[in-house]
Design a protein around this motif. Structure first.
Motif, mmCIF file in Angstrom:
data_model
loop_
_atom_site.group_PDB
_atom_site.id
_atom_site.type_symbol
_atom_site.label_atom_id
_atom_site.label_comp_id
_atom_site.label_asym_id
_atom_site.label_seq_id
_atom_site.Cartn_x
_atom_site.Cartn_y
_atom_site.Cartn_z
ATOM 1 N N LYS A 11 -9.061 -5.579 20.339
ATOM 2 C CA LYS A 11 -9.549 -4.583 19.375
ATOM 3 C C LYS A 11 -10.554 -3.657 20.077
ATOM 4 N N HIS A 94 -0.297 -2.767 13.839
ATOM 5 C CA HIS A 94 -1.328 -3.743 13.478
ATOM 6 C C HIS A 94 -1.871 -3.389 12.094
ATOM 7 N N GLU A 165 1.444 -11.419 10.985
ATOM 8 C CA GLU A 165 -0.006 -11.523 10.832
ATOM 9 C C GLU A 165 -0.386 -11.308 9.369
ATOM 10 N N GLY A 171 -9.198 -12.293 11.245
ATOM 11 C CA GLY A 171 -10.652 -12.192 11.392
ATOM 12 C C GLY A 171 -11.433 -12.857 10.265
ATOM 13 N N GLY A 209 -3.605 -14.516 13.183
ATOM 14 C CA GLY A 209 -4.482 -14.670 12.011
ATOM 15 C C GLY A 209 -5.332 -15.900 12.210
ATOM 16 N N SER A 210 -6.513 -15.695 12.843
ATOM 17 C CA SER A 210 -7.457 -16.790 13.073
ATOM 18 C C SER A 210 -6.834 -17.964 13.817
ATOM 19 N N GLY A 231 -6.998 -12.486 18.104
ATOM 20 C CA GLY A 231 -8.097 -11.518 18.068
ATOM 21 C C GLY A 231 -9.373 -12.149 18.605
ATOM 22 N N GLY A 232 -10.209 -12.637 17.704
ATOM 23 C CA GLY A 232 -11.540 -13.140 18.070
ATOM 24 C C GLY A 232 -11.535 -14.139 19.219
HETATM 25 C C1 PEP Z 1 -5.535 -9.776 15.285
HETATM 26 O O1 PEP Z 1 -6.372 -8.897 15.205
HETATM 27 O O2 PEP Z 1 -4.374 -9.477 15.640
HETATM 28 C C2 PEP Z 1 -5.926 -11.150 14.949
HETATM 29 C C3 PEP Z 1 -5.002 -12.048 14.788
HETATM 30 O O3 PEP Z 1 -7.277 -11.393 14.828
HETATM 31 P P1 PEP Z 1 -7.996 -12.839 14.633
HETATM 32 O O4 PEP Z 1 -7.348 -13.792 15.619
HETATM 33 O O5 PEP Z 1 -9.429 -12.584 14.938
HETATM 34 O O6 PEP Z 1 -7.744 -13.245 13.235
#
Ligand code: PEP
Length: 250
Positions: A11, A94, A165, A171, A209-210, A231-232
């Protein structure tokens, strides 16, 4: 047998200094992994990724691309430009682009085609909001999102990656259960099989997704979950590596 693929979506995070240590930390820990891996960095850092990662097992890519090939489109970045920095992947559609930049599924499909035309692999994101899930619209929403892309990519289905996702899981720390995610992945694969039964079985479908070290193994053990879009947890070398290693063991 599909290989597992784990992709980090940075990101709008990073700096030259923090990227250097993150990339070095990931690349160092990749020995012996059986899963493929990549990072999708902000556009200004693609040259840094190319310099740091050339010859390593970690691929790199971008987080968005213009649907246009070139010209008077201020602020946009073309697929050919991403190719100049040896990007292998580009994320398209996204949920943050769909939500904050009003990207339609038709535009996302055009971006996927622009990526394919330049020899890049588009990672096509689909997913429902919480309101859509609660209204039992999940399958309708993801079917429409993927359908727009299938209509334009035609015979090049074997050259895309799909990422499911759920927006409510991105997030937020809330993850779809492996069974919930598998159910959607199986539907997406069935939809691709309607389009092209020969190649649908080979298309990688990532979950995002997390996803984190604690839940990655169980998610990637599902028959239609072929990796993760992270993501994170992709911003910490140890966590990202743990997810890649979880993918290797499935
Ligand atoms: C993403 O932004 O594609 C994502 C999956 O973020 P997170 O893993 O932080 O949920």
């Amino acid at each position: 047998m599909r290989r597992k693929l784990v992709v980090g979506n940075w990101k709008m995070n990073g700096s030259l200094a923090s990227n250097a240590s993150l990339l070095a930390g990931i690349a160092e820990g990749l020995n012996g992994t059986g899963a493929d891996s990549a990072v999708c960095a902000p556009a200004p850092y693609l040259a840094q990724c190319q310099a740091a990662l050339q010859g390593s097992k970690l691929a790199w890519g971008a987080q968005d691309v213009s649907a246009q090939a070139g010209g008077a489109y201020t602020g946009e970045v073309s697929a050919a430009m991403l190719g100049d920095f040896a990007c292998r992947f580009v994320i398209v559609g996204h949920s943050e682009r769909r939500a904050y930049h009003a990207e339609s599924s038709e535009l996302v499909a055009k971006k996927a085609v622009a990526a394919l035309d330049a020899g890049l692999t588009p990672i096509v994101c689909v997913g429902e909001t919480l309101a859509e899930r609660e209204a039992e619209q999940t399958f309708v929403v993801v079917r429409n999102q993927l359908g727009a892309v299938l209509a334009l990519v035609g015979e090049r289905l074997n050259k895309i990656v799909v990422a499911y996702e759920p927006v409510w899981a991105i997030g937020t720390g809330k993850t779809a259960t492996p069974e919930m995610a598998q159910e959607v992945h199986a539907r997406l694969r069935a939809q691709m099989a309607e389009h092209n039964a020969i190649v649908a079985g080979g298309v990688q479908i990532l979950y995002g997704g997390s996803m984190k070290p604690e839940n990655a193994r169980e998610l990637m053990a599902q028959p239609d979950i072929d990796g993760g879009l992270i993501g994170g947890a992709a911003l910490k070398a140890a966590d990202f590596l743990a997810i890649i290693h979880a993918g290797s063991s499935n």
